[in-house]
Motif scaffolding. Structure first.
Motif, PDB file in Angstrom:
ATOM      1  N   VAL A  63      -8.764  28.374  24.665  1.00 17.66           N
ATOM      2  CA  VAL A  63      -9.445  28.726  25.904  1.00 17.66           C
ATOM      3  C   VAL A  63     -10.839  28.119  25.847  1.00 17.66           C
ATOM      4  CG1 VAL A  63     -10.440  30.583  27.282  1.00 17.66           C
ATOM      5  CG2 VAL A  63      -8.155  30.851  26.305  1.00 17.66           C
ATOM      6  N   SER A  64     -11.226  27.459  26.918  1.00 19.52           N
ATOM      7  CA  SER A  64     -12.544  26.836  26.991  1.00 19.52           C
ATOM      8  C   SER A  64     -13.290  27.373  28.204  1.00 19.52           C
ATOM      9  CB  SER A  64     -12.418  25.308  27.095  1.00 19.52           C
ATOM     10  OG  SER A  64     -13.674  24.698  27.272  1.00 19.52           O
ATOM     11  N   LEU A  65     -14.565  27.742  28.004  1.00 16.74           N
ATOM     12  CA  LEU A  65     -15.411  28.243  29.080  1.00 16.74           C
ATOM     13  C   LEU A  65     -16.702  27.442  29.104  1.00 16.74           C
ATOM     14  CD1 LEU A  65     -15.043  32.072  28.342  1.00 16.74           C
ATOM     15  CD2 LEU A  65     -13.743  30.743  30.023  1.00 16.74           C
ATOM     16  N   MET A  66     -17.189  27.106  30.288  1.00 11.03           N
ATOM     17  CA  MET A  66     -18.421  26.331  30.396  1.00 11.03           C
ATOM     18  C   MET A  66     -19.273  26.848  31.539  1.00 11.03           C
ATOM     19  SD  MET A  66     -19.006  22.405  31.626  1.00 11.03           S
ATOM     20  CE  MET A  66     -19.020  22.972  33.332  1.00 11.03           C
ATOM     21  N   HIS A  67     -20.593  26.881  31.303  1.00  7.57           N
ATOM     22  CA  HIS A  67     -21.570  27.137  32.369  1.00  7.57           C
ATOM     23  C   HIS A  67     -22.493  25.932  32.427  1.00  7.57           C
ATOM     24  CE1 HIS A  67     -24.419  29.035  35.020  1.00  7.57           C
ATOM     25  NE2 HIS A  67     -25.396  28.847  34.144  1.00  7.57           N
ATOM     26  N   LEU A  68     -22.705  25.409  33.620  1.00 11.68           N
ATOM     27  CA  LEU A  68     -23.541  24.236  33.816  1.00 11.68           C
ATOM     28  C   LEU A  68     -24.623  24.566  34.831  1.00 11.68           C
ATOM     29  CD1 LEU A  68     -24.313  21.218  33.899  1.00 11.68           C
ATOM     30  CD2 LEU A  68     -22.356  20.841  35.413  1.00 11.68           C
ATOM     31  N   VAL A  69     -25.878  24.397  34.412  1.00  7.40           N
ATOM     32  CA  VAL A  69     -27.005  24.496  35.339  1.00  7.40           C
ATOM     33  C   VAL A  69     -27.247  23.089  35.870  1.00  7.40           C
ATOM     34  CG1 VAL A  69     -29.423  25.115  35.650  1.00  7.40           C
ATOM     35  CG2 VAL A  69     -27.992  26.411  34.049  1.00  7.40           C
ATOM     36  N   TRP A  70     -26.841  22.853  37.106  1.00  7.33           N
ATOM     37  CA  TRP A  70     -26.894  21.523  37.683  1.00  7.33           C
ATOM     38  C   TRP A  70     -28.196  21.335  38.432  1.00  7.33           C
ATOM     39  CZ3 TRP A  70     -24.313  18.837  42.269  1.00  7.33           C
ATOM     40  CH2 TRP A  70     -24.031  17.499  41.946  1.00  7.33           C
ATOM     41  N   ILE A  71     -28.362  20.180  39.075  1.00  7.77           N
ATOM     42  CA  ILE A  71     -29.614  19.870  39.758  1.00  7.77           C
ATOM     43  C   ILE A  71     -29.890  20.871  40.881  1.00  7.77           C
ATOM     44  CG2 ILE A  71     -29.536  17.414  39.198  1.00  7.77           C
ATOM     45  CD1 ILE A  71     -28.334  16.931  41.966  1.00  7.77           C
ATOM     46  N   ALA A  72     -31.183  21.075  41.158  1.00  8.19           N
ATOM     47  CA  ALA A  72     -31.647  21.940  42.245  1.00  8.19           C
ATOM     48  C   ALA A  72     -31.161  23.381  42.084  1.00  8.19           C
ATOM     49  CB  ALA A  72     -31.209  21.387  43.602  1.00  8.19           C
ATOM     50  N   GLY A  73     -30.892  23.802  40.843  1.00  9.14           N
ATOM     51  CA  GLY A  73     -30.503  25.177  40.603  1.00  9.14           C
ATOM     52  C   GLY A  73     -29.080  25.519  40.964  1.00  9.14           C
ATOM     53  N   LEU A  74     -28.240  24.520  41.274  1.00  9.05           N
ATOM     54  CA  LEU A  74     -26.833  24.799  41.540  1.00  9.05           C
ATOM     55  C   LEU A  74     -26.124  25.194  40.246  1.00  9.05           C
ATOM     56  CD1 LEU A  74     -25.981  21.804  43.905  1.00  9.05           C
ATOM     57  CD2 LEU A  74     -26.552  24.140  44.555  1.00  9.05           C
ATOM     58  N   ASN A  75     -25.098  26.010  40.355  1.00  4.99           N
ATOM     59  CA  ASN A  75     -24.363  26.497  39.187  1.00  4.99           C
ATOM     60  C   ASN A  75     -22.909  26.044  39.251  1.00  4.99           C
ATOM     61  OD1 ASN A  75     -26.302  28.479  37.736  1.00  4.99           O
ATOM     62  ND2 ASN A  75     -26.488  28.998  39.910  1.00  4.99           N
TER      63      ASN A  75
ATOM     64  N   GLY B  57     -33.785  15.193  33.340  1.00  7.90           N
ATOM     65  CA  GLY B  57     -33.838  15.552  34.747  1.00  7.90           C
ATOM     66  C   GLY B  57     -34.543  14.517  35.591  1.00  7.90           C
ATOM     67  N   ASN B  58     -34.582  14.804  36.887  1.00  6.57           N
ATOM     68  CA  ASN B  58     -35.332  14.012  37.846  1.00  6.57           C
ATOM     69  C   ASN B  58     -36.177  14.974  38.665  1.00  6.57           C
ATOM     70  OD1 ASN B  58     -33.491  15.236  39.609  1.00  6.57           O
ATOM     71  ND2 ASN B  58     -32.109  13.483  39.523  1.00  6.57           N
ATOM     72  N   ALA B  59     -36.535  14.588  39.864  1.00 10.46           N
ATOM     73  CA  ALA B  59     -37.372  15.456  40.689  1.00 10.46           C
ATOM     74  C   ALA B  59     -36.691  16.774  41.022  1.00 10.46           C
ATOM     75  CB  ALA B  59     -37.756  14.722  41.969  1.00 10.46           C
ATOM     76  N   LEU B  60     -35.350  16.796  40.960  1.00  9.61           N
ATOM     77  CA  LEU B  60     -34.604  18.014  41.275  1.00  9.61           C
ATOM     78  C   LEU B  60     -34.329  18.873  40.047  1.00  9.61           C
ATOM     79  CD1 LEU B  60     -32.023  16.532  43.812  1.00  9.61           C
ATOM     80  CD2 LEU B  60     -34.113  17.806  44.319  1.00  9.61           C
ATOM     81  N   GLY B  61     -34.729  18.414  38.864  1.00 13.77           N
ATOM     82  CA  GLY B  61     -34.527  19.202  37.652  1.00 13.77           C
ATOM     83  C   GLY B  61     -33.515  18.598  36.709  1.00 13.77           C
ATOM     84  N   GLY B  62     -33.453  19.154  35.493  1.00 14.17           N
ATOM     85  CA  GLY B  62     -32.524  18.680  34.485  1.00 14.17           C
ATOM     86  C   GLY B  62     -31.159  19.326  34.612  1.00 14.17           C
ATOM     87  N   VAL B  63     -30.238  18.876  33.757  1.00 11.94           N
ATOM     88  CA  VAL B  63     -28.872  19.389  33.739  1.00 11.94           C
ATOM     89  C   VAL B  63     -28.582  19.905  32.335  1.00 11.94           C
ATOM     90  CG1 VAL B  63     -26.433  18.808  34.056  1.00 11.94           C
ATOM     91  CG2 VAL B  63     -28.168  17.754  35.527  1.00 11.94           C
ATOM     92  N   TYR B  64     -28.074  21.130  32.228  1.00 14.72           N
ATOM     93  CA  TYR B  64     -27.863  21.771  30.933  1.00 14.72           C
ATOM     94  C   TYR B  64     -26.472  22.387  30.881  1.00 14.72           C
ATOM     95  CZ  TYR B  64     -32.904  21.374  31.201  1.00 14.72           C
ATOM     96  OH  TYR B  64     -34.181  20.876  31.368  1.00 14.72           O
ATOM     97  N   TYR B  65     -25.764  22.080  29.791  1.00 14.39           N
ATOM     98  CA  TYR B  65     -24.404  22.581  29.585  1.00 14.39           C
ATOM     99  C   TYR B  65     -24.382  23.556  28.420  1.00 14.39           C
ATOM    100  CZ  TYR B  65     -22.407  18.436  32.074  1.00 14.39           C
ATOM    101  OH  TYR B  65     -22.053  17.464  32.972  1.00 14.39           O
ATOM    102  N   ILE B  66     -23.558  24.586  28.541  1.00 17.20           N
ATOM    103  CA  ILE B  66     -23.203  25.409  27.392  1.00 17.20           C
ATOM    104  C   ILE B  66     -21.716  25.742  27.486  1.00 17.20           C
ATOM    105  CG2 ILE B  66     -23.917  27.571  28.519  1.00 17.20           C
ATOM    106  CD1 ILE B  66     -24.683  28.519  25.616  1.00 17.20           C
ATOM    107  N   SER B  67     -20.989  25.500  26.405  1.00 13.41           N
ATOM    108  CA  SER B  67     -19.539  25.706  26.387  1.00 13.41           C
ATOM    109  C   SER B  67     -19.138  26.544  25.187  1.00 13.41           C
ATOM    110  CB  SER B  67     -18.791  24.366  26.308  1.00 13.41           C
ATOM    111  OG  SER B  67     -19.028  23.567  27.424  1.00 13.41           O
TER     112      SER B  67
END
Length: 317
Positions: A85-97, A291-301
């Motif tokens: 089983v694999s689970l991932m949360h990604l904080v994408w650009i502009a605060g999208l999840n 990141g860029n002007a909209l923010g970085g991208v962070y993964y945790i799995s």
């Protein structure tokens, strides 16, 4: 990281990876899909899955032999040999999840395996510029079912079928698509090659608008080097994405005692870094993309394996 090779073979890897990547680029430049206008479905279906892959520059097409192969290459599912089983949360650009979950189950013959995945990209409520009087929300979702089978000890094929949905305020749309992949292992040398075609399917229709799904091709090579307590995995990918542009990904993973992993990569999003820790059946991975002007991208799995890995089936060839 399973195989041991000499120093000479290890030194040949960068040249092999470079030549393979150039060959893939040449082929995909011919096969590249015709340009289409970018859309929200493009963004959603083009987001790369998994902290391990992200930390390696998303060069993972030939290395995916885990639950996330549901996304990367379904042909790799049949080489996992263990339920995961694999689970991932990604904080994408502009605060999208972005949330991802995948399940992998090998069958008793250890020749075939099935997998499933659920992916959701969502926003909170926000003020719309499209004339809505009240705050609205938007989301994309994808449900995937995959099957893989070894056709020989060194070769497997896999396919996925998925349903993609899009929602923005009261507007909703859905489409059905499929992925097809192949994975080839070159004997006991630790070299693998994979290819996948993604998002072959129907159009998204909502209101008077019609969106084509971002069909794409991707191919890659990987080299698994075992040097005892220290191991390395090197990968190279190339693909033709929406718009016909070529995207590449190169990555390296260094493992210590099979428990601590350090990763780095270079892909379409720039330089990536990552790390992982495995304790028994549980692995936790993290990756960061500049990141860029909209923010970085962070993964945790997090990946959890159930039971011991089965022995690979012997083939009479």
């Amino acid at each position: 990281m399973k195989r041991s090779v000499g120093l000479a073979a290890a030194l040949l890897l960068p040249a092999l990876a470079a030549l393979a990547a150039l060959a893939v680029l040449a082929v995909l430049a011919v096969l590249a899909p015709k340009p289409v206008d970018a859309s929200l479905s493009d963004d959603f279906l083009s987001i790369r899955i998994g902290a391990r892959a992200a930390g390696m520059g998303t060069g993972y097409t030939a290395a995916a032999e885990d639950a996330d192969a549901v996304y990367w290459n379904p042909a790799g599912l049949s080489y996992a040999g263990v339920t995961e089983v694999s689970l991932m949360h990604l904080v994408w650009i502009a605060g999208l999840n972005y949330e991802h979950a995948a399940f992998l189950m090998p069958f008793e013959d250890n020749v075939s395996a099935a997998g499933a995945g659920v992916d959701v990209l969502w926003t909170g409520s926000f003020d719309s510029t499209d004339g809505f009087d009240v705050p609205v929300s938007a989301s994309n979702a994808c449900i995937t079912f995959s099957y893989s089978r070894k056709l020989a000890s060194f070769f497997s094929a896999g396919a996925s079928v998925k349903y993609v949905s899009y929602s923005f305020g009261a507007s909703k749309a859905g489409a059905v698509a499929g992925d097809m992949g192949l994975l080839l292992r070159f004997g006991n040398e630790g070299i693998s090659a994979g290819v996948i075609v993604r998002n072959v399917g129907t159009n998204l229709k909502y209101g008077t608008s019609v969106e084509k799904l971002p069909m794409s091709y991707r191919a890659g090579v990987s080299y698994d080097l075992d040097m005892g307590d220290v191991g390395a995995l090197l990968t190279a990918d190339a693909g033709a994405e929406t718009g016909g542009s070529i995207a590449t990904g190169f990555g390296v993973e260094i493992g210590f005692f099979g428990s601590v992993m350090l990763r780095a990569g270079l892909g379409g999003d720039g330089f990536t870094t990552g790390a992982g820790l495995s304790i028994g059946p549980v692995s936790v991975d993290y990756a960061a993309i500049p990141g860029n002007a909209l923010g970085g991208v962070y993964y945790i799995s997090t990946t959890i394996a159930f039971g011991e890995k089965a022995e690979e089936k012997e083939y009479d060839e």
